[in-house]
Scaffold this motif. Sequence first.
Motif, PDB file in Angstrom:
ATOM      1  N   ILE A 258       0.841  -1.208   0.000  1.00 30.17           N
ATOM      2  CA  ILE A 258       0.000   0.000   0.000  1.00 30.17           C
ATOM      3  C   ILE A 258       0.873   1.254   0.000  1.00 30.17           C
ATOM      4  CG2 ILE A 258      -1.651   1.328   1.408  1.00 30.17           C
ATOM      5  CD1 ILE A 258      -2.797  -1.500   2.261  1.00 30.17           C
ATOM      6  N   LEU A 259       1.941   1.229   0.790  1.00 29.70           N
ATOM      7  CA  LEU A 259       2.824   2.404   0.838  1.00 29.70           C
ATOM      8  C   LEU A 259       3.501   2.624  -0.510  1.00 29.70           C
ATOM      9  CD1 LEU A 259       4.332   1.853   4.390  1.00 29.70           C
ATOM     10  CD2 LEU A 259       2.924   3.781   3.656  1.00 29.70           C
ATOM     11  N   GLN A 260       3.930   1.547  -1.139  1.00 27.31           N
ATOM     12  CA  GLN A 260       4.570   1.677  -2.458  1.00 27.31           C
ATOM     13  C   GLN A 260       3.594   2.263  -3.469  1.00 27.31           C
ATOM     14  OE1 GLN A 260       5.715  -2.401  -2.989  1.00 27.31           O
ATOM     15  NE2 GLN A 260       7.697  -2.162  -1.976  1.00 27.31           N
ATOM     16  N   GLN A 261       2.358   1.776  -3.422  1.00 30.63           N
ATOM     17  CA  GLN A 261       1.397   2.179  -4.457  1.00 30.63           C
ATOM     18  C   GLN A 261       0.754   3.544  -4.201  1.00 30.63           C
ATOM     19  OE1 GLN A 261      -1.263  -1.204  -5.281  1.00 30.63           O
ATOM     20  NE2 GLN A 261       0.489  -2.564  -4.962  1.00 30.63           N
ATOM     21  N   THR A 262       0.909   4.060  -2.979  1.00 28.91           N
ATOM     22  CA  THR A 262       0.332   5.383  -2.673  1.00 28.91           C
ATOM     23  C   THR A 262       1.387   6.485  -2.738  1.00 28.91           C
ATOM     24  OG1 THR A 262       0.588   4.774  -0.337  1.00 28.91           O
ATOM     25  CG2 THR A 262      -1.625   4.675  -1.244  1.00 28.91           C
ATOM     26  N   GLU A 263       2.633   6.119  -2.963  1.00 29.27           N
ATOM     27  CA  GLU A 263       3.707   7.119  -2.994  1.00 29.27           C
ATOM     28  C   GLU A 263       3.397   8.203  -4.031  1.00 29.27           C
ATOM     29  OE1 GLU A 263       7.370   4.983  -3.203  1.00 29.27           O
ATOM     30  OE2 GLU A 263       8.301   6.319  -1.750  1.00 29.27           O
ATOM     31  N   LYS A 265       0.915  10.141  -4.251  1.00 37.13           N
ATOM     32  CA  LYS A 265      -0.500  10.304  -4.636  1.00 37.13           C
ATOM     33  C   LYS A 265      -1.259  11.247  -3.687  1.00 37.13           C
ATOM     34  CE  LYS A 265      -1.668   6.487  -7.571  1.00 37.13           C
ATOM     35  NZ  LYS A 265      -0.442   5.800  -7.903  1.00 37.13           N
ATOM     36  N   GLY A 266      -0.543  11.807  -2.724  1.00 37.50           N
ATOM     37  CA  GLY A 266      -1.196  12.742  -1.803  1.00 37.50           C
ATOM     38  C   GLY A 266      -2.121  12.054  -0.815  1.00 37.50           C
ATOM     39  N   ILE A 267      -1.790  10.825  -0.474  1.00 39.26           N
ATOM     40  CA  ILE A 267      -2.609  10.086   0.507  1.00 39.26           C
ATOM     41  C   ILE A 267      -1.739   9.775   1.727  1.00 39.26           C
ATOM     42  CG2 ILE A 267      -3.861   7.935   0.974  1.00 39.26           C
ATOM     43  CD1 ILE A 267      -4.405   7.741  -2.054  1.00 39.26           C
ATOM     44  N   ASN A 268      -2.259  10.078   2.901  1.00 36.45           N
ATOM     45  CA  ASN A 268      -1.568   9.693   4.134  1.00 36.45           C
ATOM     46  C   ASN A 268      -2.023   8.298   4.543  1.00 36.45           C
ATOM     47  OD1 ASN A 268      -0.137  12.103   4.531  1.00 36.45           O
ATOM     48  ND2 ASN A 268      -1.952  13.073   5.434  1.00 36.45           N
ATOM     49  N   VAL A 269      -1.074   7.488   4.992  1.00 33.84           N
ATOM     50  CA  VAL A 269      -1.403   6.137   5.450  1.00 33.84           C
ATOM     51  C   VAL A 269      -1.226   6.076   6.968  1.00 33.84           C
ATOM     52  CG1 VAL A 269      -0.812   3.681   5.274  1.00 33.84           C
ATOM     53  CG2 VAL A 269      -0.713   5.136   3.234  1.00 33.84           C
ATOM     54  N   PHE A 270      -2.228   5.529   7.625  1.00 29.08           N
ATOM     55  CA  PHE A 270      -2.209   5.360   9.082  1.00 29.08           C
ATOM     56  C   PHE A 270      -2.275   3.869   9.406  1.00 29.08           C
ATOM     57  CE2 PHE A 270      -4.044   9.479   8.314  1.00 29.08           C
ATOM     58  CZ  PHE A 270      -3.662  10.293   9.373  1.00 29.08           C
ATOM     59  N   THR A 271      -1.671   3.483  10.506  1.00 24.99           N
ATOM     60  CA  THR A 271      -1.846   2.113  10.999  1.00 24.99           C
ATOM     61  C   THR A 271      -2.990   2.095  12.008  1.00 24.99           C
ATOM     62  OG1 THR A 271      -0.270   2.428  12.803  1.00 24.99           O
ATOM     63  CG2 THR A 271       0.595   1.564  10.706  1.00 24.99           C
ATOM     64  N   HIS A 272      -3.524   0.884  12.200  1.00 29.42           N
ATOM     65  CA  HIS A 272      -4.593   0.703  13.193  1.00 29.42           C
ATOM     66  C   HIS A 272      -4.381  -0.626  13.903  1.00 29.42           C
ATOM     67  CE1 HIS A 272      -8.558  -0.841  14.525  1.00 29.42           C
ATOM     68  NE2 HIS A 272      -8.745   0.419  14.886  1.00 29.42           N
ATOM     69  N   GLY A 273      -4.786  -0.722  15.143  1.00 25.43           N
ATOM     70  CA  GLY A 273      -4.770  -1.999  15.866  1.00 25.43           C
ATOM     71  C   GLY A 273      -3.392  -2.636  15.882  1.00 25.43           C
ATOM     72  N   LYS A 285      10.238   3.437   7.462  1.00 29.35           N
ATOM     73  CA  LYS A 285      10.520   4.837   7.805  1.00 29.35           C
ATOM     74  C   LYS A 285      10.817   5.697   6.588  1.00 29.35           C
ATOM     75  CE  LYS A 285      11.570   3.962  12.514  1.00 29.35           C
ATOM     76  NZ  LYS A 285      12.500   3.920  13.607  1.00 29.35           N
ATOM     77  N   LYS A 286      11.117   5.040   5.484  1.00 32.58           N
ATOM     78  CA  LYS A 286      11.401   5.846   4.281  1.00 32.58           C
ATOM     79  C   LYS A 286      10.123   6.411   3.647  1.00 32.58           C
ATOM     80  CE  LYS A 286      11.611   1.919   1.104  1.00 32.58           C
ATOM     81  NZ  LYS A 286      12.350   0.709   0.981  1.00 32.58           N
ATOM     82  N   TYR A 287       8.992   5.948   4.101  1.00 27.89           N
ATOM     83  CA  TYR A 287       7.735   6.442   3.525  1.00 27.89           C
ATOM     84  C   TYR A 287       7.204   7.608   4.368  1.00 27.89           C
ATOM     85  CZ  TYR A 287       7.901   1.976   1.056  1.00 27.89           C
ATOM     86  OH  TYR A 287       8.294   0.916   0.291  1.00 27.89           O
ATOM     87  N   SER A 288       7.412   8.826   3.862  1.00 31.68           N
ATOM     88  CA  SER A 288       6.997   9.996   4.659  1.00 31.68           C
ATOM     89  C   SER A 288       5.476  10.084   4.755  1.00 31.68           C
ATOM     90  CB  SER A 288       7.564  11.274   4.050  1.00 31.68           C
ATOM     91  OG  SER A 288       7.127  11.362   2.706  1.00 31.68           O
ATOM     92  N   HIS A 289       4.773   9.372   3.854  1.00 28.05           N
ATOM     93  CA  HIS A 289       3.299   9.442   3.929  1.00 28.05           C
ATOM     94  C   HIS A 289       2.717   8.372   4.869  1.00 28.05           C
ATOM     95  CE1 HIS A 289       4.187   6.551   0.790  1.00 28.05           C
ATOM     96  NE2 HIS A 289       2.923   6.218   0.645  1.00 28.05           N
ATOM     97  N   LEU A 290       3.584   7.618   5.538  1.00 24.24           N
ATOM     98  CA  LEU A 290       3.116   6.767   6.653  1.00 24.24           C
ATOM     99  C   LEU A 290       3.202   7.657   7.890  1.00 24.24           C
ATOM    100  CD1 LEU A 290       2.284   4.018   7.848  1.00 24.24           C
ATOM    101  CD2 LEU A 290       4.690   3.448   8.048  1.00 24.24           C
ATOM    102  N   VAL A 291       2.050   8.196   8.286  1.00 23.42           N
ATOM    103  CA  VAL A 291       2.093   9.350   9.192  1.00 23.42           C
ATOM    104  C   VAL A 291       1.794   9.036  10.660  1.00 23.42           C
ATOM    105  CG1 VAL A 291       1.634  11.040   7.392  1.00 23.42           C
ATOM    106  CG2 VAL A 291      -0.290   9.924   8.551  1.00 23.42           C
ATOM    107  N   GLY A 292       1.365   7.839  10.954  1.00 22.95           N
ATOM    108  CA  GLY A 292       1.101   7.558  12.365  1.00 22.95           C
ATOM    109  C   GLY A 292       0.037   6.497  12.558  1.00 22.95           C
TER     110      GLY A 292
END
Length: 552
Positions: A258-263, A265-273, A285-292
């Motif tokens: 998901i992180l590779q394919q959203t790079e 694209k202006g989408i922030n990715v969050f983790t859950h659970g 950590k190299k994916y700046s759009h993995l935001v929290g």
Amino acid sequence: MFCVQCEQTIRTPQGNGCSYSQGMCGKLASTSDLQDLLIYMLQGVSAYAVKAREFGIVNADVDTFVPKAFFATLTNVNFDDDRLVGYAREAQAYREQLKTAYVTACEANGQTPVVIANQGQINLAASKPEMLEQAPVALPNRGDVHEDIMGLRLLCLYGLKGAAAYMEHARVLDQTDVDVAGRFHEIMAFLGEDSIDADKLFTTAMGIGQLNYRVMEMLDTGETSAFGHPEPTVVNTKSIKGKAILVSGHDMKDLELILQQTEGKGINVFTHGEMLPALAYPAFKKYSHLVGNYGSAWQNQQQEFATFPGAVVMTSNCIIDPNVGDYSDRIFTRSIVGWPGVTHVEGDDFSAVIDKALELEGFKYDEIPHSITIGFARNALMAAAPTVVENVKNGSIKHFFLIGGCDGDKAERSYFTDLAKSVPDDSLILTLGCGKYKFNKLEFGDINGVPRLLDVGQCNDAYSAIQLALALKDIFECDINDLPLSLVLSWFEQKAIVVLLTLLSLGVKNIRTGPSAPGFLTDNLAKILEDQFGLRTTTDVESDLKAMMTAA
Ligand code: FS2
Ligand code: SF4
């Protein structure tokens, strides 16, 4: 239906287990029955896999399929009858393939093939209603046996189910082992025999624990080889303005895709659970759009997903009814997860998820950040070990608590929050699994630079906690049970059961589990486990804490 596999099972004076038209988790009787029939079929596949192995015939597809399909029957994984029917038919095809290979090998070697009855012979009916008529033969509580025997059978069945789930998580990361698969088939086949031998069942339960220790090691290898070793990491837990995707469950390979394919694209990715620990792995950590991380544990998803203004992906357990929060059109399932009517993403293409996220509004503004620290898996714990040991020796650290496992929505689970808040200031708390959300946003401070709350990772990262305990045992030259360490496990589903079996099989004693004892454990079995392992159910924080500190 009959299902007693999770902590929220229905309990009545007449007996425990969900046995009416629907389980507490929302699982319909038809789904439960199809799951049982699937397990029955899988036992037939494993029985012939064992026989085929006698001639060196190993089918890698079967070794993948059986644990994966078994995983689909774990609590809060797959509620989609059509998918379950499909798995059952696939199982029958694999069984017949193995049977033919086995019979041919017997004939070539002048041997008479063994005919495996029941699971080895049953042919699935053509339609789902007819299959449901076949299902009673496969009920997990089939047969008229003593309740203790039934309890042991279910302990094994549910424990092996947890191990199967971890096998599938490891396989996704290219970690397979022909011996592990062989042992798995042996146990699966044995459980299909409906043994009434208590000793053998008890030994099997311990064997499942040992098998799972190896599986957790494989999973640890898979995760650290693919993503590096987790390192202490500060994580934001509040929303950030913009389009958004939320990724839940345990499968970090999916998060990577998901992180590779959203790079870009202006989408922030969050983790859950259970995906929260991914934020501590160097590869992410190299994916700046993995935001929290957004939200908390699985039982809160109907509120949290409902208010999340983006797409949601369930990579593994635990999913619950998405229609309640009215987000079924923007949640996606993966792998063995299924919910009727919810889009299932096959293959490696997440464009449907990305399109949905782009179509949705996203967060309108940044919330004031709130940070937590995670990432104390095996390597980070070992790096901290010398400082921890020094602080133990100079008396600054007096006790270790492992408070972790699964979360759930029962009010009694506040026990785990209260316990974490009540442990003495000179104690460290290790935590793991989604149970951590009961207290991971609280402030615990540090002891001479060592954070008092150490988040080890997902439930399977119990492997890291075990490595720390083993290292401390060596450093202090004592038995693992003589360490100033208390384990208090919150359990909900079958992964927790197998982690417990693993700890018991390693000889770890005096574990407390809660908030209640498994519904399938009889008083006699609970007594045996208490006598042999000191295993007991949590009571109240004050009494338990006093007992744990006195025992130290
Ligand atoms: Fe939590 Fe659910 Fe981790 Fe369990 S998200 S109860 O699956 O395996 O823990
Ligand atoms: Fe009941 Fe749990 Fe089984 Fe669901 S998974 S039917 S709640 S025992």
